[in-house]
Design a protein around this motif. Structure first.
Motif, PDB file in Angstrom:
ATOM      1  N   TRP A  97       0.844  -1.197   0.000  1.00 17.57           N
ATOM      2  CA  TRP A  97       0.000   0.000   0.000  1.00 17.57           C
ATOM      3  C   TRP A  97       0.878   1.246   0.000  1.00 17.57           C
ATOM      4  O   TRP A  97       1.866   1.313   0.724  1.00 17.57           O
ATOM      5  N   GLN A  98       0.528   2.212  -0.839  1.00 23.03           N
ATOM      6  CA  GLN A  98       1.261   3.477  -0.984  1.00 23.03           C
ATOM      7  C   GLN A  98       2.643   3.298  -1.624  1.00 23.03           C
ATOM      8  O   GLN A  98       3.418   4.242  -1.692  1.00 23.03           O
ATOM      9  N   GLY A  99       2.943   2.092  -2.095  1.00 24.80           N
ATOM     10  CA  GLY A  99       4.241   1.838  -2.700  1.00 24.80           C
ATOM     11  C   GLY A  99       4.166   1.816  -4.214  1.00 24.80           C
ATOM     12  O   GLY A  99       3.277   2.405  -4.838  1.00 24.80           O
ATOM     13  N   SER A 100       5.120   1.140  -4.815  1.00 20.55           N
ATOM     14  CA  SER A 100       5.155   0.954  -6.259  1.00 20.55           C
ATOM     15  C   SER A 100       6.103  -0.208  -6.540  1.00 20.55           C
ATOM     16  O   SER A 100       6.719  -0.765  -5.628  1.00 20.55           O
ATOM     17  N   SER A 101       6.237  -0.536  -7.811  1.00 13.19           N
ATOM     18  CA  SER A 101       7.157  -1.611  -8.187  1.00 13.19           C
ATOM     19  C   SER A 101       8.593  -1.279  -7.803  1.00 13.19           C
ATOM     20  O   SER A 101       9.423  -2.182  -7.653  1.00 13.19           O
ATOM     21  N   GLN A 102       8.900   0.004  -7.612  1.00 10.90           N
ATOM     22  CA  GLN A 102      10.257   0.387  -7.243  1.00 10.90           C
ATOM     23  C   GLN A 102      10.679  -0.194  -5.895  1.00 10.90           C
ATOM     24  O   GLN A 102      11.872  -0.401  -5.657  1.00 10.90           O
ATOM     25  N   LEU A 103       9.736  -0.449  -5.020  1.00 10.13           N
ATOM     26  CA  LEU A 103      10.089  -1.047  -3.731  1.00 10.13           C
ATOM     27  C   LEU A 103      10.689  -2.439  -3.906  1.00 10.13           C
ATOM     28  O   LEU A 103      11.568  -2.840  -3.142  1.00 10.13           O
ATOM     29  N   TRP A 104      10.214  -3.168  -4.894  1.00 13.59           N
ATOM     30  CA  TRP A 104      10.710  -4.526  -5.126  1.00 13.59           C
ATOM     31  C   TRP A 104      11.929  -4.570  -6.045  1.00 13.59           C
ATOM     32  O   TRP A 104      12.590  -5.602  -6.148  1.00 13.59           O
ATOM     33  N   SER A 105      12.222  -3.476  -6.732  1.00 13.09           N
ATOM     34  CA  SER A 105      13.291  -3.496  -7.739  1.00 13.09           C
ATOM     35  C   SER A 105      14.638  -3.972  -7.215  1.00 13.09           C
ATOM     36  O   SER A 105      15.310  -4.797  -7.862  1.00 13.09           O
ATOM     37  N   PRO A 106      15.115  -3.499  -6.026  1.00 14.88           N
ATOM     38  CA  PRO A 106      16.428  -3.958  -5.550  1.00 14.88           C
ATOM     39  C   PRO A 106      16.492  -5.467  -5.347  1.00 14.88           C
ATOM     40  O   PRO A 106      17.534  -6.085  -5.568  1.00 14.88           O
ATOM     41  N   VAL A 107      15.370  -6.057  -4.902  1.00 12.67           N
ATOM     42  CA  VAL A 107      15.331  -7.511  -4.715  1.00 12.67           C
ATOM     43  C   VAL A 107      15.282  -8.210  -6.064  1.00 12.67           C
ATOM     44  O   VAL A 107      16.038  -9.156  -6.322  1.00 12.67           O
ATOM     45  N   ALA A 108      14.392  -7.765  -6.945  1.00 13.02           N
ATOM     46  CA  ALA A 108      14.213  -8.430  -8.239  1.00 13.02           C
ATOM     47  C   ALA A 108      15.487  -8.426  -9.067  1.00 13.02           C
ATOM     48  O   ALA A 108      15.792  -9.401  -9.771  1.00 13.02           O
ATOM     49  N   GLU A 109      16.261  -7.346  -8.985  1.00 17.12           N
ATOM     50  CA  GLU A 109      17.501  -7.258  -9.755  1.00 17.12           C
ATOM     51  C   GLU A 109      18.510  -8.326  -9.363  1.00 17.12           C
ATOM     52  O   GLU A 109      19.405  -8.665 -10.150  1.00 17.12           O
ATOM     53  N   GLN A 110      18.387  -8.860  -8.164  1.00 16.03           N
ATOM     54  CA  GLN A 110      19.329  -9.860  -7.676  1.00 16.03           C
ATOM     55  C   GLN A 110      18.884 -11.292  -8.002  1.00 16.03           C
ATOM     56  O   GLN A 110      19.585 -12.255  -7.642  1.00 16.03           O
TER      57      GLN A 110
END
Length: 276
Positions: free
Chosen positions: A30-43
């Protein structure tokens, strides 16, 4: 690939689709975006990684309707249809977990291979009359606290104070202020009326019956210093056959925002889970 698609009620949703291999879809808070997951997904090289902004969040369009979890779950269903994804691993953080539980309630597990839940309890509000050994132990907020958050965010005169204060409390005290401000700035992009209605709906759900129906391999990742009760996440792990609970210590970034503060640890846990 950066792209968009339009839901059946005319809302444009933004998503990214990178890599090849088994599909993994990340569902943000909530109140987030896909950017919150980006550091994890990149790995997580070696997988097809799909990240998207839910309606009213990030780069997706603001909706006139659908201000509740089950519409967000239908959006997830439409995303899977749009990309023709099956045997998918769904990974949620905070509200993203609730969106996944709503998706399972509506559509069942036929397209789902594995599930991962980061820092969410299946019951957010204390039940009236509940004692410390039952639902009150796994829930995070009182009805009065939820009402205060909802009204504070809905009111334009108080929103820019209430929302940053609330979100700041989800991080560890020593998290860099500049990075925290980036997250809060993204949250302030979300319309106040939409976000307050969505939070109200989110807070009043009870997912315990749905969680008990899960049979897919499941990983639960909890923040050891999170505002979300560890007992609530232990409850999920205890009621899904074979589920594993991993706790990220507070000293290692284990706040409610562990996907940002402890991205390397979270990515490592997910990598092991996906490989099993």
């Amino acid at each position: 690939m950066n792209a968009t698609f339009t839901t059946n009620d005319g809302v444009r949703l933004s998503y990214t689709d990178h890599g090849t291999g088994a599909p993994v879809v990340f569902v943000h808070a909530w109140q987030g975006s896909s950017q919150l997951w980006s550091p994890v997904a990149e790995q997580l090289a070696g997988y097809r990684r799909v990240l998207y902004d839910q309606r009213g969040h990030g780069a997706s369009a603001d909706p006139e309707a659908g201000w509740h979890l089950h519409r967000l779950a239908f959006d997830l269903h439409e995303l899977l249809d749009h990309l023709a994804l099956d045997d998918v691993t769904l990974i949620g953080h905070s509200m993203g977990c609730s969106v996944i539980w709503a998706y399972l309630e509506l559509f069942g597990p036929a397209r789902v291979h594995k599930l991962a839940f980061a820092d969410q309890t299946p019951l957010m509000i204390h039940e009236a009359g509940a004692d410390e050994e039952s639902s009150r132990r796994i829930s995070a907020l009182s009805e009065e606290q939820v009402s205060g958050i909802v009204s504070g965010i809905a009111n334009p005169a108080t929103r820019e104070h209430v929302l940053p204060e609330f979100l700041s409390g989800l991080f560890l005290p020593d998290f860099p202020e500049e990075r925290k401000r980036d997250v809060i700035t993204g949250a302030l992009r979300v319309d106040g009326a939409f976000s307050s209605a969505l939070f109200d709906d989110l807070a009043h759900q009870d997912w315990r019956r749905q969680v008990r129906r899960i049979e897919q391999p499941t990983l639960v990742i909890a923040g050891g210093a999170s505002v979300v009760p560890l007992a609530g996440q232990q409850w999920v792990a205890d009621h899904v056959p074979g589920a594993r609970l991993e706790v990220v210590d507070g000293a290692d970034g284990g706040s409610h925002m562990l996907v940002v503060e402890a991205d390397k640890r979270v990515a490592a846990l997910l990598a092991t889970f996906l490989e099993d």
